[in-house]
Structure formats: structure tokens, C-alpha cells
Design a protein around this motif. Sequence first.
Motif, PDB file in Angstrom:
ATOM      1  N   HIS A 143      42.650  45.823  35.321  1.00 47.67           N
ATOM      2  CA  HIS A 143      42.052  45.784  34.254  1.00 47.67           C
ATOM      3  C   HIS A 143      42.439  45.192  32.776  1.00 47.67           C
ATOM      4  N   SER A 144      41.746  44.344  32.147  1.00 47.65           N
ATOM      5  CA  SER A 144      42.440  43.734  31.051  1.00 47.65           C
ATOM      6  C   SER A 144      43.546  42.969  31.388  1.00 47.65           C
ATOM      7  N   TRP A 145      44.659  43.440  30.784  1.00 46.78           N
ATOM      8  CA  TRP A 145      45.909  42.455  31.109  1.00 46.78           C
ATOM      9  C   TRP A 145      46.436  42.916  32.465  1.00 46.78           C
ATOM     10  N   GLY A 146      45.906  44.034  33.071  1.00 47.17           N
ATOM     11  CA  GLY A 146      46.203  44.361  34.606  1.00 47.17           C
ATOM     12  C   GLY A 146      45.263  43.240  35.242  1.00 47.17           C
ATOM     13  N   GLY A 147      44.372  42.576  34.787  1.00 46.18           N
ATOM     14  CA  GLY A 147      43.499  41.739  35.392  1.00 46.18           C
ATOM     15  C   GLY A 147      44.364  40.202  35.460  1.00 46.18           C
ATOM     16  N   ILE A 148      44.969  39.979  34.539  1.00 49.59           N
ATOM     17  CA  ILE A 148      45.951  38.924  34.706  1.00 49.59           C
ATOM     18  C   ILE A 148      46.913  39.134  35.724  1.00 49.59           C
ATOM     19  N   LEU A 149      47.549  40.162  35.574  1.00 47.09           N
ATOM     20  CA  LEU A 149      48.545  40.573  36.398  1.00 47.09           C
ATOM     21  C   LEU A 149      48.091  40.603  38.022  1.00 47.09           C
ATOM     22  N   ALA A 150      46.950  40.740  38.123  1.00 48.26           N
ATOM     23  CA  ALA A 150      46.208  40.798  39.672  1.00 48.26           C
ATOM     24  C   ALA A 150      46.038  39.329  40.167  1.00 48.26           C
ATOM     25  N   MET A 151      45.482  38.635  38.931  1.00 51.85           N
ATOM     26  CA  MET A 151      45.517  37.299  39.451  1.00 51.85           C
ATOM     27  C   MET A 151      46.727  36.487  39.775  1.00 51.85           C
ATOM     28  N   GLU A 152      47.835  36.785  38.830  1.00 53.19           N
ATOM     29  CA  GLU A 152      49.145  36.512  39.400  1.00 53.19           C
ATOM     30  C   GLU A 152      49.502  36.894  40.650  1.00 53.19           C
ATOM     31  N   TYR A 153      49.542  38.044  40.924  1.00 55.57           N
ATOM     32  CA  TYR A 153      49.690  38.587  42.288  1.00 55.57           C
ATOM     33  C   TYR A 153      49.262  37.857  43.561  1.00 55.57           C
ATOM     34  N   ALA A 154      47.638  37.960  43.260  1.00 55.68           N
ATOM     35  CA  ALA A 154      47.075  37.150  44.343  1.00 55.68           C
ATOM     36  C   ALA A 154      47.460  35.859  44.623  1.00 55.68           C
ATOM     37  N   LEU A 155      47.743  34.910  43.570  1.00 59.07           N
ATOM     38  CA  LEU A 155      48.063  33.678  43.685  1.00 59.07           C
ATOM     39  C   LEU A 155      49.697  33.541  44.343  1.00 59.07           C
ATOM     40  N   LYS A 156      50.417  34.488  44.297  1.00 55.00           N
ATOM     41  CA  LYS A 156      51.589  34.434  45.023  1.00 55.00           C
ATOM     42  C   LYS A 156      51.704  35.338  46.405  1.00 55.00           C
ATOM     43  N   TYR A 157      50.931  36.454  46.578  1.00 56.42           N
ATOM     44  CA  TYR A 157      51.147  37.309  47.614  1.00 56.42           C
ATOM     45  C   TYR A 157      49.632  37.703  48.150  1.00 56.42           C
ATOM     46  N   GLN A 158      48.676  36.638  48.019  1.00 55.51           N
ATOM     47  CA  GLN A 158      47.489  36.989  48.608  1.00 55.51           C
ATOM     48  C   GLN A 158      47.209  37.462  50.270  1.00 55.51           C
ATOM     49  N   GLN A 159      48.368  36.974  50.949  1.00 59.86           N
ATOM     50  CA  GLN A 159      48.430  37.221  52.306  1.00 59.86           C
ATOM     51  C   GLN A 159      48.370  38.702  52.625  1.00 59.86           C
ATOM     52  N   HIS A 160      48.592  39.590  51.760  1.00 59.20           N
ATOM     53  CA  HIS A 160      48.896  40.958  51.773  1.00 59.20           C
ATOM     54  C   HIS A 160      47.376  41.805  51.369  1.00 59.20           C
ATOM     55  N   LEU A 161      46.458  40.732  50.435  1.00 57.83           N
ATOM     56  CA  LEU A 161      45.372  41.566  50.165  1.00 57.83           C
ATOM     57  C   LEU A 161      44.187  41.533  51.251  1.00 57.83           C
ATOM     58  N   LYS A 162      43.462  42.744  50.971  1.00 56.22           N
ATOM     59  CA  LYS A 162      41.970  42.875  51.659  1.00 56.22           C
ATOM     60  C   LYS A 162      41.091  42.497  50.801  1.00 56.22           C
ATOM     61  N   GLY A 163      41.145  42.635  49.360  1.00 55.45           N
ATOM     62  CA  GLY A 163      40.151  42.594  48.599  1.00 55.45           C
ATOM     63  C   GLY A 163      40.768  42.553  47.128  1.00 55.45           C
ATOM     64  N   LEU A 164      40.268  41.884  46.127  1.00 53.24           N
ATOM     65  CA  LEU A 164      40.690  41.645  44.913  1.00 53.24           C
ATOM     66  C   LEU A 164      39.412  42.049  43.770  1.00 53.24           C
ATOM     67  N   ILE A 165      39.998  42.830  42.621  1.00 56.40           N
ATOM     68  CA  ILE A 165      38.975  43.091  41.745  1.00 56.40           C
ATOM     69  C   ILE A 165      39.553  42.494  40.201  1.00 56.40           C
ATOM     70  N   ILE A 166      39.095  41.711  39.475  1.00 54.19           N
ATOM     71  CA  ILE A 166      39.437  41.571  38.175  1.00 54.19           C
ATOM     72  C   ILE A 166      38.397  42.148  37.271  1.00 54.19           C
ATOM     73  N   SER A 167      38.800  43.120  36.530  1.00 56.89           N
ATOM     74  CA  SER A 167      37.964  43.721  35.735  1.00 56.89           C
ATOM     75  C   SER A 167      38.513  43.606  34.274  1.00 56.89           C
ATOM     76  N   ASN A 168      37.125  42.908  33.618  1.00 56.72           N
ATOM     77  CA  ASN A 168      36.939  42.670  32.208  1.00 56.72           C
ATOM     78  C   ASN A 168      38.284  41.774  31.661  1.00 56.72           C
ATOM     79  N   MET A 169      38.330  40.720  32.627  1.00 57.01           N
ATOM     80  CA  MET A 169      39.452  39.797  31.965  1.00 57.01           C
ATOM     81  C   MET A 169      39.145  38.487  32.663  1.00 57.01           C
ATOM     82  N   MET A 170      39.266  37.574  31.281  1.00 55.68           N
ATOM     83  CA  MET A 170      39.017  35.995  31.578  1.00 55.68           C
ATOM     84  C   MET A 170      40.112  35.670  32.304  1.00 55.68           C
ATOM     85  N   SER A 171      39.847  34.244  32.639  1.00 52.95           N
ATOM     86  CA  SER A 171      41.002  33.711  33.444  1.00 52.95           C
ATOM     87  C   SER A 171      41.988  32.697  32.517  1.00 52.95           C
TER      88      SER A 171
END
Length: 343
Positions: A143-171
Motif C-alpha cells: 500500500h502506498s510506498w509499500g506499492g512501490i516496494l511491491a513493484m520493485e520486488y516483483a520485478l526482481k523476484y516474481q518467480q516466488h509470487l502467486k499473486g501481487l496487489i498494488i494498493s493506492n500507488m501509481m507506477s
Amino acid sequence: MRSFLSIMRLSPGSAEAAGAPSLSEYFDYSDREEELSGGARLITITTPKGEFKVWTKRRGNNPGMKLLLLHGGPGGTHEAFECFDSFMPKAGIEFYYYDQLGSHYSDQPDDTSLWEPDRFVEEVEQVRQALGLDKSNFFLLGHSWGGILAMEYALKYQQHLKGLIISNMMSSVPAYNRYADEVLGPQMDPEVLTELQQIEANNDFANPRYMELLMPHFYTKHALRMPLEQWPDPVNRMFNHMNQTVYVQMQGPSEFGIRGEASLRNWDRSGDLPQIKVPTLTIGGQHDTMDPEHMKWMAKQLPEGHYLHCSEGSHMAMYDDQKTYFEGLVRFIRDVHSRSLNT
């Protein structure tokens, strides 16, 4: 095995849905490392500046649906997510509260070199490993800054993810700043906006008048659309426990975008969204500090993107458009999980 349609006909709050465990199974912490502490656990992480401990707390037990929550700020706390207690257990979704390094229950080192997105990404990866989350069960919500962090994590480690939620954060932070200047600012009383802009121009952020103006004219319209005296206790505690050093270094002192010397001021991953292949939900509020149209656009850039619009919501739509937010979130997680059972 139930069909997908029969699963989705169940109420979003029904613990029967998507193969959710029974109540006794959901709250069974037996033989788990954190059983003694009621789900709380300190995880040791390694950084370029040594080892530190970060705090997590598990709620529930579901082998196929595990949700890790990345709070906003930067420098915020897990407390803003405490309303998840009202929705995730009855949906049968296991979830984890987590204070990032520098926040509240976690260690708070003084070394400012630690407050960089790449370093936080490695922290999340270490937390994932410690919690035993993987491709078969790992949902990540930022959520918010956490959305930035989630996007950055997914771009490096998405092989570990089942699903991603970006809450209230622009790219894109530059796009966020333009939205603040061109859309949100003009909605404000011109006299109030002029006074706020003068305070910012003078770099006088410690002036109590700044928050006196912001709270009724901006926060209650775009951050959390409730009268201040009705703001929920978890939200107030989160603001009281905010690490201002981390916040100002990365976000900056202004509440109208990310500006000045803030380290996130040029952050932009809009062009990289097509690289995120995992099922992803973006969530935007009609009255958000973030542009809901941009968050809708983000979903279209993602190969498996979905958009949830909270028509009554602001930046903290999990509170001021709670029914829409949680029904959409639960449905997304169950949808992704049910599809994984049928592949």
C-alpha cells in the motif's frame, strides 16, 4: 472439487470459499515456530551494514493463500492494516503483519544509507524465505510506498509470487506529482492553497500552521475521508509511530507529491509493468491522492492485470470504502488460488 463458478457464488466472507480451512484449522498454530508468541516473530535480516531484526506477526493458517502486507510511509507501520483482522480470517486467508526495518516494532538503525528501495527489496526477500512463502501460496500486497516496494520486488523476484496487489500507488512519481499539481491542488480553497504553497516555498514544514491547514483541507478529503475525530485508532497509532527520518529522506517533507531531495522523486516503473507476469490487482480510490485513472491504466499494462475501483475511497480505501476494498481483494486472491487448483 468445486467448479470456479460455484466458488465465486459464495459470499466473500464465507470460510467455505476456495477450499478455505475450518475455523479450528485456521487458528491452529501447533508446531509452528511462532506458536509460543501467538504468531509474533522477529526475523534476522542481513544488510550491507550488518544484521538487524524485523517484526512480523502471522494471523491464521492456510497452505494455499498467504498474504504478506507491506505498509506505506516510508517509515509507516503495520498498524494501518489492522482492519484486515475483520476480513481475512472469515475469508480463510492467512496473512502477515510486518514492520519494515526502521519501523515501530523492528530495529531502527541510524544509518541513512539503509533507506533505499533496492535494500528494502532484499529485506522482503529474506522475510519471504524465513516465513516459508513460495510460488504455491505467496500473495504480496503493498500500500502506498509499500506499492512501490511491491513493484520493485516483483520485478526482481516474481518467480516466488502467486499473486501481487498494488494498493493506492501509481507506477510513476513524476506522474503523481503532476496529478497533485494539476488536479488535487486546484480542488482546494485558493487561499488555503496559497498559504500552504508559501509555507512549502519557505521550507517551513515545522510550522504548526502547515498541518492545521492540511488536516481539514487535504487529509480528510484525499487521505482518509472521515472527520478527524472519527479516524480509526490503528490509523492514528500509525501516524504517531511514523519514523520521520525515513519518511523525509525518501518521500520528502511535502504532502503534495514527492519533491526536493527525496530519494524517490524520480522513481518511475511505468515502462517496466509488462515485465510483471504474475496475476496482479491494482486498487485505486476515486478521491485518492493517487490518480485512479493511472492505476486503472496500470492494470492494462500488466499481462495479467485487474483493476479494483473504490468509488467512495481515498488513499486509505481499506477504511473509507471498506466493503468494496475487501470484497474485491478477497475475490482476487480466491480467483488466483482457484485457478491454480485447476491447472
